[in-house]
Design an enzyme around this catalytic site. Sequence first.
Site, PDB file in Angstrom:
ATOM      1  N   ASN A   1       0.849  -1.193   0.000  1.00 55.80           N
ATOM      2  CA  ASN A   1       0.000   0.000   0.000  1.00 55.80           C
ATOM      3  C   ASN A   1       0.879   1.234   0.000  1.00 55.80           C
ATOM      4  O   ASN A   1       2.012   1.193   0.478  1.00 55.80           O
ATOM      5  CB  ASN A   1      -0.906   0.001   1.238  1.00 55.80           C
ATOM      6  CG  ASN A   1      -1.891   1.159   1.226  1.00 55.80           C
ATOM      7  OD1 ASN A   1      -2.423   1.515   0.171  1.00 55.80           O
ATOM      8  ND2 ASN A   1      -2.136   1.757   2.381  1.00 55.80           N
TER       9      ASN A   1
ATOM     10  N   HIS B   1       0.770   5.177   1.386  1.00 48.34           N
ATOM     11  CA  HIS B   1       0.000   5.968   2.351  1.00 48.34           C
ATOM     12  C   HIS B   1       0.611   7.369   2.451  1.00 48.34           C
ATOM     13  O   HIS B   1       1.834   7.504   2.566  1.00 48.34           O
ATOM     14  CB  HIS B   1       0.040   5.274   3.716  1.00 48.34           C
ATOM     15  CG  HIS B   1      -0.765   5.999   4.747  1.00 48.34           C
ATOM     16  ND1 HIS B   1      -2.142   5.909   4.820  1.00 48.34           N
ATOM     17  CD2 HIS B   1      -0.394   6.849   5.738  1.00 48.34           C
ATOM     18  CE1 HIS B   1      -2.576   6.670   5.808  1.00 48.34           C
ATOM     19  NE2 HIS B   1      -1.537   7.258   6.381  1.00 48.34           N
TER      20      HIS B   1
ATOM     21  N   SER C   1       4.668   6.930   2.480  1.00 48.60           N
ATOM     22  CA  SER C   1       5.243   5.628   2.834  1.00 48.60           C
ATOM     23  C   SER C   1       4.675   4.538   1.934  1.00 48.60           C
ATOM     24  O   SER C   1       3.479   4.537   1.632  1.00 48.60           O
ATOM     25  CB  SER C   1       4.859   5.250   4.267  1.00 48.60           C
ATOM     26  OG  SER C   1       5.225   6.248   5.187  1.00 48.60           O
TER      27      SER C   1
ATOM     28  N   ASP D   1      -2.906   0.346   8.123  1.00 50.58           N
ATOM     29  CA  ASP D   1      -1.714   1.194   7.928  1.00 50.58           C
ATOM     30  C   ASP D   1      -0.586   0.856   8.911  1.00 50.58           C
ATOM     31  O   ASP D   1       0.154   1.739   9.360  1.00 50.58           O
ATOM     32  CB  ASP D   1      -2.069   2.685   8.051  1.00 50.58           C
ATOM     33  CG  ASP D   1      -3.077   3.126   7.007  1.00 50.58           C
ATOM     34  OD1 ASP D   1      -3.075   2.528   5.912  1.00 50.58           O
ATOM     35  OD2 ASP D   1      -3.851   4.054   7.275  1.00 50.58           O
TER      36      ASP D   1
HETATM   37  C1  GRF Z   1      -2.699   8.590  -2.709  1.00 46.42           C
HETATM   38  O1  GRF Z   1      -2.446   9.827  -2.127  1.00 46.42           O
HETATM   39  C2  GRF Z   1      -2.338   7.473  -1.765  1.00 46.42           C
HETATM   40  O2  GRF Z   1      -1.331   7.817  -0.873  1.00 46.42           O
HETATM   41  C3  GRF Z   1      -3.603   7.208  -1.029  1.00 46.42           C
HETATM   42  O3  GRF Z   1      -4.615   7.451  -1.963  1.00 46.42           O
HETATM   43  C4  GRF Z   1      -4.176   8.376  -2.942  1.00 46.42           C
HETATM   44  C5  GRF Z   1      -4.462   7.797  -4.288  1.00 46.42           C
HETATM   45  O4  GRF Z   1      -4.261   8.690  -5.345  1.00 46.42           O
HETATM   46  N1  GRF Z   1      -3.592   5.886  -0.485  1.00 46.42           N
HETATM   47  P1  GRF Z   1      -4.382   8.196  -6.844  1.00 46.42           P
HETATM   48  O5  GRF Z   1      -5.773   7.561  -7.004  1.00 46.42           O
HETATM   49  O6  GRF Z   1      -3.296   7.219  -7.105  1.00 46.42           O
HETATM   50  O7  GRF Z   1      -4.266   9.434  -7.673  1.00 46.42           O
END
Ligand code: GRF
Length: 215
Positions: free
Chosen positions: A110, A112, A139, A148
Amino acid sequence: MMAPLRLAVLISGNGSNLQAIIDAIEAGELNAEIKAVISNDRSAYGLVRATRHGLHTWVVDHHDFDDREHFDAALQHYLENVNPDFIVLAGFMRILGHRFIQAFADRILNIHPSLLPASKGLNTHQRVLDNNESEHGISVHLVTAELDDGPVIAQSSFAVEAGDTVEDLQRRGHRLEHKIYPRVLRWLAAKELYIEQGRIFFEREPLDQPIRFQP
Ligand code: GRF
């Protein structure tokens, strides 16, 4: 030449991280194949991006299921057939249950928008501003049963400047995300990075703290 890394990318929205991964593959910078792009929201713009690049897409709408277990089971069944090396969560806004995570242990990543373990959960940028923090970042972590909370693989940070808004932090964070996610996948594809029983190894050594990546 090693076999390309088989990826399934799970999204719920814009899919800019998906796009960064697609672009890295198409540029020959990442030896991987996206076998499926899966969204729980049929209006996710990331599905348009995937289709544009000829990728296989699947919508699994959580509203169509009685409960979380049935949703997870459908997703698990689908992914078992896709058989990816890694399941890449890229803005996927559903919490996955223990059984699902067990089924794909060591294979779910993931991204984050915070320097974990700081700011788990949602609205990370606002919380960083509310707490007057001077450093923020992003991260990439292994997904485990707690939200998370899995071991962090790599992080990038940036300074919070006076007057920054949520949008500023989001923009700066995204810029880093689009570099770090393809990079982590590249390390995995090259087997410079591997994961065994919840432990991360980088360049043959157990990783005792996240890789600090400043592009
Ligand atoms: C990102 O900021 C990621 O960190 C979070 O969700 C957002 C997704 O953005 N988990 P995208 O859909 O890849 O533009």
